[in-house]
Structures are given as structure tokens and as C-alpha cells.
Design a protein around this motif. Sequence first.
Motif, PDB file in Angstrom:
ATOM      1  N   GLY A 154       0.827  -1.208   0.000  1.00 35.07           N
ATOM      2  CA  GLY A 154       0.000   0.000   0.000  1.00 35.07           C
ATOM      3  C   GLY A 154       0.864   1.263   0.000  1.00 35.07           C
ATOM      4  N   GLU A 155       1.922   1.244   0.798  1.00 36.53           N
ATOM      5  CA  GLU A 155       2.822   2.407   0.824  1.00 36.53           C
ATOM      6  C   GLU A 155       3.464   2.629  -0.543  1.00 36.53           C
ATOM      7  OE1 GLU A 155       5.661   1.756   3.870  1.00 36.53           O
ATOM      8  OE2 GLU A 155       4.236   2.066   5.534  1.00 36.53           O
ATOM      9  N   ALA A 156       3.868   1.509  -1.186  1.00 34.69           N
ATOM     10  CA  ALA A 156       4.496   1.632  -2.499  1.00 34.69           C
ATOM     11  C   ALA A 156       3.529   2.215  -3.511  1.00 34.69           C
ATOM     12  CB  ALA A 156       4.997   0.265  -2.966  1.00 34.69           C
ATOM     13  N   VAL A 157       2.236   1.790  -3.433  1.00 38.56           N
ATOM     14  CA  VAL A 157       1.235   2.296  -4.377  1.00 38.56           C
ATOM     15  C   VAL A 157       0.969   3.785  -4.149  1.00 38.56           C
ATOM     16  CG1 VAL A 157      -1.193   2.126  -5.038  1.00 38.56           C
ATOM     17  CG2 VAL A 157       0.146   0.049  -4.746  1.00 38.56           C
ATOM     18  N   VAL A 158       0.708   4.142  -2.884  1.00 37.40           N
ATOM     19  CA  VAL A 158       0.383   5.548  -2.580  1.00 37.40           C
ATOM     20  C   VAL A 158       1.558   6.468  -2.933  1.00 37.40           C
ATOM     21  CG1 VAL A 158      -0.183   7.176  -0.743  1.00 37.40           C
ATOM     22  CG2 VAL A 158      -1.275   4.935  -0.812  1.00 37.40           C
ATOM     23  N   ALA A 159       2.745   6.125  -2.465  1.00 41.92           N
ATOM     24  CA  ALA A 159       3.918   6.967  -2.727  1.00 41.92           C
ATOM     25  C   ALA A 159       4.231   7.042  -4.211  1.00 41.92           C
ATOM     26  CB  ALA A 159       5.117   6.431  -1.952  1.00 41.92           C
ATOM     27  N   GLY A 160       4.142   5.888  -4.903  1.00 39.95           N
ATOM     28  CA  GLY A 160       4.497   5.877  -6.319  1.00 39.95           C
ATOM     29  C   GLY A 160       3.552   6.710  -7.151  1.00 39.95           C
ATOM     30  N   ILE A 161       2.208   6.512  -6.904  1.00 42.42           N
ATOM     31  CA  ILE A 161       1.228   7.281  -7.691  1.00 42.42           C
ATOM     32  C   ILE A 161       1.319   8.772  -7.361  1.00 42.42           C
ATOM     33  CG2 ILE A 161      -1.235   7.618  -8.081  1.00 42.42           C
ATOM     34  CD1 ILE A 161      -1.616   4.618  -7.586  1.00 42.42           C
TER      35      ILE A 161
END
Length: 730
Positions: free
Chosen positions: A199-206
Motif C-alpha cells: 500500500g505504501e508503495a502504491v500511494v507513494a508511487g502514484i
Amino acid sequence: MVSLNNRLRDLFMQPNSIYAKPVARRIVLGMAFFFLFMIVLSADLIPDKVAYQVGQVSDRDIIAPRTISYVDSIKTKKLESEVLASVANVYDLDVAVLVKAEESVKAIFNAARTGLADKSVTSSDERIEKLKQALPVSLSHLTLSGLVSLDEASLTKAEEHTISLLRKYFQRGIRDDELDVARKHIVIETEEIGLSKNGEAVVAGIAQQLLKPNFILNIRETDKRKQAALSSIESVRETIKKGQVVVRRGDVVTSEQIHAMEELGLHKGQFNELRIFGLTIYVLTVIAVMLGYLYKFAHKVYSNDLHLVLLGLILLVSLLLGKVAHYYSDFAAPIAIGALLTAILIDARVGLVVSVVLSLLFGVIVDHDLRAVAAALIGSIVGVYSVSKMTHGYSLTKTGIWIAGINFLVIGATGLMQQIEGTQVLVQGLLGVFSGIGAAVITTGLLPYLENTFNITTPIKLLDLAQSNHPLMQRLLLEAPGTYHHSILVGNLAEAAADMIGADPVKVRVGAYYHDIGKIKRPYFFVENQFGAENPHDKIAPSLSTLIVTSHIKDGVDLCRDYNLPQIIVDIIQQHHGTMLVSYFYKRATENEHGDCIIEADFRYEGPRPQTKEAALIMLADACEAAVRSLAKPNVNRIEATVRKVIRERLHDGQLDECNLTLKDLNIIGDAYIRILSSMFHTRIEYPDALKELERRKNKNGNSTKQLTGKDDCNTANGTNADVSAKKEC
């Protein structure tokens, strides 16, 4: 002096020459002296200029020769840069960036949900590849892996946090230079939310991918504010005082020091175009104003090429001396010599104009130091007043003392006004005294050379001619003593009247002394030199007598040429009889048997008629003195009648038509002549003829005379020495 006149005449009066036109000559003379003035005012007389470079070690002390104030361009540019840097850029908030970002977030997560619902694709790589093709933006592989691994609830939660982060940063505003920092902060804040690793990777990446600057630079408003800031800045001015050390020996030369030396004119290869242009306009304006004054109020000087050349040379020499003195002290400059020479050689009023012109030009030399300009101007005016108020000549010694005293007062007063130290004011005042005396000394030295070169007669030169030890006056005294005595009397008469009508008394007196100088060649043909001898005119024809009498004019002119007398004396000799009729010999000629054939013009002087007040005064004084002397028993009434008659005859004969005497002047002249002649030819007491004598020889032992007694005994007429002695004692 004659050769200079001839050269100028040959140059300017050639028929095919452009210089034959007066306007062309004025332009040529004006431009020639303009360039000379520019050279003096703009050229630096310091012999050695330096050629330093930045970083070079100075091998000498460089001292400012004058006070200057200039714009330091280097410091001004540095200040402008600092002000521009302090002006903040103006940004406009772009709300469309946030809307677009939210739409992109929704599209990404909708695509992720669609992929999650598609059960036909079981492989993770295939799902990532299919999701990648459906996304509106490009995402990293890590972000894509996180998206495909999240369930429905995690996707919804990640979507909310992504939109929340983006709103937070977009509402705060992001500039171009802040984008990288914002992306780093997003990673940190995502870790603090408490999501799973995917989830952190998705939020930060987007969020990082969709994060863009939403503060757009408003270039127009930013430039407007910068220009307003620049307009409020004043240029940085540096002031260097006269005598200040610009560069010390051993110092490393900086760009600021080189700029200062360039402004002072001490650096080689430096040329200030604006300063030269401004100086050109200034000098042209001053010259034009002076020529305009001469054209309007002193046209006689303006139309005389020789006077214009002399005036230009006087200005040039004065500026040169002022320039040289400037490097020692501005207050030691003998600027007054220009005004003195002009007042003496040309005209006092023109001398006042030259005082103003020289002071204005001297102001350029002293960098517009008001104290130095005021001292030069007032001292020059006082000098002109001093030499112009002395009607019987002038004393340059007294003039120098007057100028010195005025200079001391002006310099002292202005120094106190500016609150300068007392010792410094005293030293400057003493330099002003030196300037005044020096101006008189230099004027005395230059005056004879300028007089002879330009053929100008000054009062001092005339007074030298009036000395009784002059060779021509000595000849007149010894060879024609009666004429000498007559000339002295005529000089006394004419000089007394000259003061009353505004004529030049020195010119009148000297002209009267020489007006009959031609009688030296044939003195005994003139009654005042015959002393009771036989009159030679009794034995010759009236026409020949007339020729002899009138020839004393030509003889006098020839003697003047031989003895190098000035032209004004020659003019008076030629004009003092005008075209008068030699009435005595004309009357004798008409009484002869061939009187009807006599032509009156043959018995007149050749002229011309008097052209000046001075020549007219001498004509009237000459005739009045001779007429009154011929009276048998002169008294006041007879003298007055004779003088009025002489003046009236010459007026009616047209002899005074070409001079600027008025009827009022003639009345004043007549009154003066009557008063003086009445005192000279007054009636004397007649002593009784009958005188009693005592016996002269009464004793044989040698007693020769007896004492005469009584007042009547003093007036015996028998001619003995004893009687003459007795009369003197009485």
C-alpha cells in the motif's frame, strides 16, 4: 605692427577668397579659437599618465589633481543585482492541476479494480502488463506490482490516501524548484500513514508520479516588480577630493581604482566622450554669447578683424595661465589679466564681458568651484573699473593692489561661509593677493608687445609722447618756440573741455601738442615764430602763401611717420583744420586785379573734417587761442564774443558735421574756453610813465647811484638795470 596688418589684409581681402566675406572671417576666427580653447580646457597638462591593470602593484602614489564626483558603474551594477535578487517571483495557482491529478488517481485505481475482477488472468506478470496498458500515466514496476497485489478494500484505502496527499500539497502550492523536495516528503508521510508495504508503495508511487508544479511563474508581473525596484535605486556616486590619494605606492590596483583614475583623466587610453561633448556645447554657447554681445553692443570691435584676433589671444593666454596655476592652487590663477588687457587695449565694456567669459571658462578648469570662480570674476571686474576710471592714464600698480585686496576679501568671505579652517582660508587669501599682483605684473609685461603688434595706442603710450623730452617735442621747442607755446596753450584749453563733454583728455592733450608739428619745416612762415622780423608772405603771392601755410598738415603727417607716432595723432593733425578757408590770403588774392578768376577751393585745407570729438576740440581750441591772441586789448566781453564767433563760423561752415558733438557740447566748450582764455589774457595794470630820478653821479669817489624812494620810483621807464631791479623788488 604694420606687417601684421598687411598680412591679415592680404589674407582676408583677396577678391576670390572666401575670407573676403565678413561672415566667413568671423566663422573662421571663431572656430579657430574654439578649437584652441577646447585643447586648453580638455587637455591634461600632467606629463605622465599611468597604465595600470587590475592586480598590478602600483609603483607610485596617484593623487587626485581636482575634485570630482562620478557614477561608479561597478558598484551600481552590483547594487542592482542585489535588489533584483531580493524581489520575489510572482506565481499564479493553477487549480486545473489538482483536478487532473484526481482524475488520474481515479482512473488508475479503477483500472486496478477492473484487473482484480478479471479472473481469466491468473499470472501476476500478465496482470501487470495488462494494467500497464490500461493506465493513463506511466508508473514504476514497484507501484504496478503493489496495485495488482492489493484487494478491493486496500485499493479503496490507498486511493483515499493518495488523493488526500495530493490535495494537501497542491493546495499548499508547488513551484518548480520545490518539486523534488515535495516528492521526498510524500515518501516520508506515506510511511507514517500505517499502510502495508504494498500500500505504501502504491500511494507513494502514484502521488510522486502525479505531483507537478501548480504555481505558474507570472513573468509579466515579476518583471514589472523588478523594474519598479530598479527605478527606485539611485546610482552609486563616488566623490574624490582634490589631493586625495587614489592609489598608494605598493597597493594592488583594483578595478574601482582604475575607474577612478579614468574619471580623473589619469589613465592612458581613457576617453570620456560625454564629457567632451558637454564641454563642446558649453564652450560654443559661451563664445556665441560673447560674439552676440559684440555684434549688438560693440559692433566696432566685432567688425575689426584685428581686434577679434587680439581678443581671442587674450582669452587663450589667460586660460593657459589659469590652467598652469590650477595645478598649484585655483586661487593663484591670474585670470584678471584678460580683463585688464581687454579694457586697456580694446574697450572697458568689452573688458567686463571678458571678465564674465573667462570666469565661466575658468569654472571648467577648477571643476566649477564657486569660490575660485567668484574671486576671478569680482577681481576682474574691479580691475576693469580701476583702469577705466583713471582719465589721465592709469597705474597698474594701484590696479594690482585693488585686485589683490578684493581677492583676499572674496576668498576670506566665501571660506567663512563654507566654514573652512581659518589657517587654510588665510593661505588661500594670500594666494589671491599673489594672483592680483601677478595679474598686474604680467599685464605690464605683455602690454608693450601687444600694443606694437596690433598697432594700438594706450593712454600710457600717449603720456610718453607728451613728455617734453621726446625728440619731436624738443625739435618743436628749439626750432619753432612760438608754435610750441601755442600748442601747450591749445592742449590746456582742449583738455579742460574734454572732461566736460566725455572726450578722452589724454588723447586731446597729446594731439594738441603735435597738431602743428609740421611747422618745424618752415617755422618763420608762421607769425608766432617771426618775433618781429619781416613777414616773408609780404613778398610772395597769396596762392603760394596759402600753399605754404596749408602744407604744414602734410609736413606734420610726414614727421609722424618718421617718428612712428600713432595713427590717432596723425588723424588729429589731418583733421584739426578740416576744410577751412585760409581767409586772409583768399581776401588778398581777391583784391588783386585778377580777383575774379580766383577759385575758393584752392584756398581751403584738404581736410578731412574732424571725425571725433577730440579732433573737433583741438580745431576749436586752435582757432580760439589764435583769435584771442590777436586782440589788441582783450577783455572778458571781447574774448567771449571772439570765441562764440569762431565756434559759430565753423559750425555754419559744416566743419563739425562729421563728429558727434551736440549743440549742448558746443555751448559747454565755449564756456570753458572763455573762462580759461579770460584768465590767460586778462588786462594788466598800467604803471605811470613819469618817474623821478635822482642824480646818478654826485661824488667823484665812485658813488654811482642814490637810493630811490617812494612807490613811483619803482616804475621808471628809462631802461637802466637799477630801475629794473627796483621794479622787481616792488
